[in-house]
Design a protein around this motif. Structure first.
Motif, mmCIF file in Angstrom:
data_model
loop_
_atom_site.group_PDB
_atom_site.id
_atom_site.type_symbol
_atom_site.label_atom_id
_atom_site.label_comp_id
_atom_site.label_asym_id
_atom_site.label_seq_id
_atom_site.Cartn_x
_atom_site.Cartn_y
_atom_site.Cartn_z
ATOM 1 N N GLY A 186 0.807 -1.213 0.000
ATOM 2 C CA GLY A 186 0.000 0.000 0.000
ATOM 3 C C GLY A 186 0.838 1.259 0.000
ATOM 4 O O GLY A 186 0.416 2.305 -0.510
ATOM 5 N N ASP A 187 2.037 1.179 0.573
ATOM 6 C CA ASP A 187 2.959 2.317 0.570
ATOM 7 C C ASP A 187 3.726 2.407 -0.743
ATOM 8 O O ASP A 187 3.784 3.459 -1.381
ATOM 9 N N VAL A 188 4.286 1.280 -1.179
ATOM 10 C CA VAL A 188 5.111 1.274 -2.388
ATOM 11 C C VAL A 188 4.300 1.650 -3.622
ATOM 12 O O VAL A 188 4.762 2.380 -4.500
ATOM 13 N N TYR A 189 3.043 1.186 -3.699
ATOM 14 C CA TYR A 189 2.203 1.452 -4.863
ATOM 15 C C TYR A 189 1.112 2.474 -4.570
ATOM 16 O O TYR A 189 0.083 2.506 -5.256
ATOM 17 N N SER A 190 1.348 3.332 -3.608
ATOM 18 C CA SER A 190 0.355 4.321 -3.205
ATOM 19 C C SER A 190 -0.125 5.170 -4.373
ATOM 20 O O SER A 190 -1.329 5.383 -4.561
ATOM 21 N N TYR A 191 0.788 5.669 -5.187
ATOM 22 C CA TYR A 191 0.424 6.568 -6.290
ATOM 23 C C TYR A 191 -0.511 5.875 -7.285
ATOM 24 O O TYR A 191 -1.430 6.493 -7.816
ATOM 25 N N ARG A 226 11.754 14.242 -17.690
ATOM 26 C CA ARG A 226 11.099 15.228 -16.843
ATOM 27 C C ARG A 226 11.214 14.823 -15.376
ATOM 28 O O ARG A 226 11.113 13.644 -15.035
ATOM 29 N N ILE A 227 11.419 15.784 -14.511
ATOM 30 C CA ILE A 227 11.372 15.594 -13.050
ATOM 31 C C ILE A 227 10.124 16.310 -12.557
ATOM 32 O O ILE A 227 9.969 17.518 -12.784
ATOM 33 N N TRP A 228 9.220 15.574 -11.914
ATOM 34 C CA TRP A 228 7.963 16.207 -11.518
ATOM 35 C C TRP A 228 7.422 15.568 -10.236
ATOM 36 O O TRP A 228 7.820 14.471 -9.846
ATOM 37 N N ILE A 247 11.780 12.505 1.285
ATOM 38 C CA ILE A 247 11.266 12.577 -0.080
ATOM 39 C C ILE A 247 11.289 11.191 -0.707
ATOM 40 O O ILE A 247 12.323 10.532 -0.749
ATOM 41 N N SER A 248 10.136 10.752 -1.201
ATOM 42 C CA SER A 248 10.038 9.466 -1.879
ATOM 43 C C SER A 248 10.241 9.665 -3.374
ATOM 44 O O SER A 248 9.728 10.617 -3.963
ATOM 45 N N LEU A 249 10.991 8.763 -3.985
ATOM 46 C CA LEU A 249 11.291 8.831 -5.411
ATOM 47 C C LEU A 249 10.588 7.688 -6.125
ATOM 48 O O LEU A 249 10.705 6.528 -5.731
ATOM 49 N N LEU A 250 9.846 8.032 -7.185
ATOM 50 C CA LEU A 250 9.039 7.058 -7.899
ATOM 51 C C LEU A 250 9.501 6.907 -9.339
ATOM 52 O O LEU A 250 9.922 7.881 -9.976
ATOM 53 N N ARG A 251 9.403 5.690 -9.826
ATOM 54 C CA ARG A 251 9.667 5.410 -11.241
ATOM 55 C C ARG A 251 8.491 4.633 -11.794
ATOM 56 O O ARG A 251 8.155 3.561 -11.298
ATOM 57 N N ASN A 252 7.837 5.187 -12.800
ATOM 58 C CA ASN A 252 6.640 4.590 -13.377
ATOM 59 C C ASN A 252 5.597 4.257 -12.320
ATOM 60 O O ASN A 252 4.958 3.206 -12.356
ATOM 61 N N GLY A 253 5.447 5.165 -11.365
ATOM 62 C CA GLY A 253 4.397 5.044 -10.361
ATOM 63 C C GLY A 253 4.745 4.234 -9.142
ATOM 64 O O GLY A 253 3.968 4.198 -8.181
ATOM 65 N N ARG A 254 5.901 3.582 -9.103
ATOM 66 C CA ARG A 254 6.286 2.743 -7.965
ATOM 67 C C ARG A 254 7.387 3.421 -7.170
ATOM 68 O O ARG A 254 8.341 3.945 -7.737
ATOM 69 N N LYS A 255 7.258 3.412 -5.849
ATOM 70 C CA LYS A 255 8.301 3.983 -5.014
ATOM 71 C C LYS A 255 9.550 3.110 -5.069
ATOM 72 O O LYS A 255 9.516 1.930 -4.742
ATOM 73 N N ILE A 256 10.650 3.737 -5.477
ATOM 74 C CA ILE A 256 11.938 3.053 -5.451
ATOM 75 C C ILE A 256 12.659 3.376 -4.146
ATOM 76 O O ILE A 256 13.231 2.513 -3.498
ATOM 77 N N GLY A 263 7.553 14.526 0.467
ATOM 78 C CA GLY A 263 7.306 14.777 -0.948
ATOM 79 C C GLY A 263 7.338 13.505 -1.758
ATOM 80 O O GLY A 263 7.770 12.443 -1.286
ATOM 81 N N GLU A 264 6.858 13.602 -2.995
ATOM 82 C CA GLU A 264 6.916 12.509 -3.969
ATOM 83 C C GLU A 264 7.426 13.083 -5.284
ATOM 84 O O GLU A 264 6.810 13.977 -5.856
ATOM 85 N N ILE A 265 8.551 12.577 -5.753
ATOM 86 C CA ILE A 265 9.150 13.065 -6.988
ATOM 87 C C ILE A 265 9.271 11.899 -7.976
ATOM 88 O O ILE A 265 9.808 10.845 -7.643
ATOM 89 N N HIS A 266 8.759 12.117 -9.186
ATOM 90 C CA HIS A 266 8.780 11.091 -10.232
ATOM 91 C C HIS A 266 10.011 11.291 -11.117
ATOM 92 O O HIS A 266 10.228 12.385 -11.653
ATOM 93 N N VAL A 267 10.775 10.220 -11.269
ATOM 94 C CA VAL A 267 11.991 10.257 -12.089
ATOM 95 C C VAL A 267 11.998 9.029 -12.999
ATOM 96 O O VAL A 267 12.832 8.140 -12.870
ATOM 97 N N ASP A 268 11.066 9.009 -13.946
ATOM 98 C CA ASP A 268 10.929 7.851 -14.823
ATOM 99 C C ASP A 268 12.152 7.644 -15.713
ATOM 100 O O ASP A 268 12.351 6.540 -16.239
ATOM 101 N N HIS A 269 12.953 8.673 -15.900
ATOM 102 C CA HIS A 269 14.098 8.570 -16.795
ATOM 103 C C HIS A 269 15.336 7.990 -16.126
ATOM 104 O O HIS A 269 16.312 7.668 -16.813
ATOM 105 N N ILE A 270 15.331 7.848 -14.811
ATOM 106 C CA ILE A 270 16.503 7.326 -14.110
ATOM 107 C C ILE A 270 16.304 5.842 -13.856
ATOM 108 O O ILE A 270 15.327 5.427 -13.227
#
Length: 353
Positions: free
Chosen positions: A149-154, A248-250, A266-275, A310-317
């Motif tokens: 529930g935490d890892v896939y919250s988004y 994009r960083i968003w 700050i949580s970092l997400l890639r394709n919607g999943r918390k890494i 915070g939640e920051i999406h970094v799909d490119h990393i």
């Protein structure tokens, strides 16, 4: 969540089934209603290092990581998959003991009649080792539900009180553990309408981040970004599976409504999943000249408790092999830290020094 065909199913659902006992033959299963795989995709997906869903479309399901993960759980894994419209399920079993006995890496694919041609998706079933069955039986599903529930919250949530726009979540994804729906862990923050005044300027309790980067060519094999104008092949691995993509960083940064010793960062997400969850490295200043570090936050009382989140999406990393972090030696990581916290120290006394 993207499928090999690049599209989401209408109502994407994943069901995890954990064993109810530790008896011999206990299994753990993961089933989805995605688009499934063709024979070629299934065959390729079991090869070490291959990801049938691409380096940038998802986190990668099969390949080396899949083989290692399932081998840790058990010695026998069965995979069943099919696409909508196909008349058969494709099924294969990876029996590590049998493969060692016959000294081969070949596994046959069975074809099983499918009653409903509209069905699609993939099932992974692992016959658990005794110690793994003990860990996963009983009340373990409660802890696993909370973690998922935490890892896939988004992906699971529909909205977050205090946030607006795309940062809320995409809606529609459902996840079950033992037929119980997994509830998203919702950030508890002050609203983006809450404003304070600092040195004569108004500061919102939520700061939205939307920082476009220069587009580049993504290698779908090794994940390397090629920044040449019109590359023919990847300069890292030599393959020609390149796709021009935006980067994009968003996301958002905000103030939590409570203070805690661990639940901030700050949580970092890639394709919607918390890494990375509650990463506190963004609060550390590193002097570029001396290499010395200074923990600049938390500075609130009581000491060692914080509320900045915070939640920051970094799909490119691209994430690390274990999917629990990023390669922090890359320029992309330095750029991320610069966008989030800037290049100067935050504490005034450090700046004046």
């Amino acid at each position: 969540l993207k499928t090999p065909d690049g599209e989401l199913p209408d109502s994407p659902t994943v069901k995890v089934t954990l064993p109810s006992s530790t008896a011999k033959g206990a299994v753990a299963e993961v089933r989805d209603n995605g688009r499934g795989m063709s024979f070629q995709q299934l065959e390729s997906s079991l090869k070490a290092g291959f990801s049938g869903q691409g380096s940038f479309d998802s986190l990668g399901l099969f390949g080396m990581g899949f083989n290692v993960a399932t081998a840790r759980l058990g010695r026998r894994t069965t995979i069943r998959t099919s696409k909508a419209g196909e008349v058969e399920w494709l099924e294969t079993t990876i029996d590590l003991d049998e493969l060692q006995r016959v000294d081969t890496f070949e596994v046959p694919v069975r074809r099983i009649d499918k009653g409903d041609l509209g069905e699609s998706g993939t099932l992974v079933s692992v016959e658990l080792k005794p110690d793994m069955a003990t860990q996963l039986a009983g009340h373990a599903h409660v802890e696993i539900q909370q973690r998922l529930g935490d890892v896939y919250s988004y992906l699971l949530r529909t909205s977050v009180p205090g946030l607006s726009g795309d940062v809320n979540g995409p809606r529609g994804f459902r996840l079950f553990v033992n037929d119980e729906i997994v509830e998203a862990s919702i950030p508890c923050i002050w609203s983006d309408e809450r404003v304070s005044t600092y040195r004569g300027a108004q500061v919102c309790a939520v700061q939205y981040v939307d920082h476009p980067l220069t587009s580049a060519w993504a290698c779908d094999v090794c994940g390397f970004w090629v920044k040449e104008p019109e590359p023919v092949e990847c300069t890292q691995c030599g393959y020609g599976r390149l796709e021009h993509r935006d980067r994009r960083i968003w996301g958002w940064l905000g103030v939590q409504r409570y203070i805690d010793t661990a639940e901030y960062g700050i949580s970092l997400l890639r394709n919607g999943r918390k890494i990375k969850s509650n990463d506190k490295s963004f609060f550390v200043w590193e002097d570029p000249d001396t290499g010395s570090t200074d923990v600049e936050y938390p500075v609130e009382m009581p000491a060692n408790k914080g509320r900045l989140v915070g939640e920051i999406h970094v799909d490119h990393i691209r994430p690390t092999y274990q999917k629990n972090g990023f390669d922090e030696s890359l320029q992309d990581w330095y750029t991320l830290k610069t966008v989030i916290r800037g290049t100067l120290p935050m504490k005034e006394r450090t700046t004046k020094a």
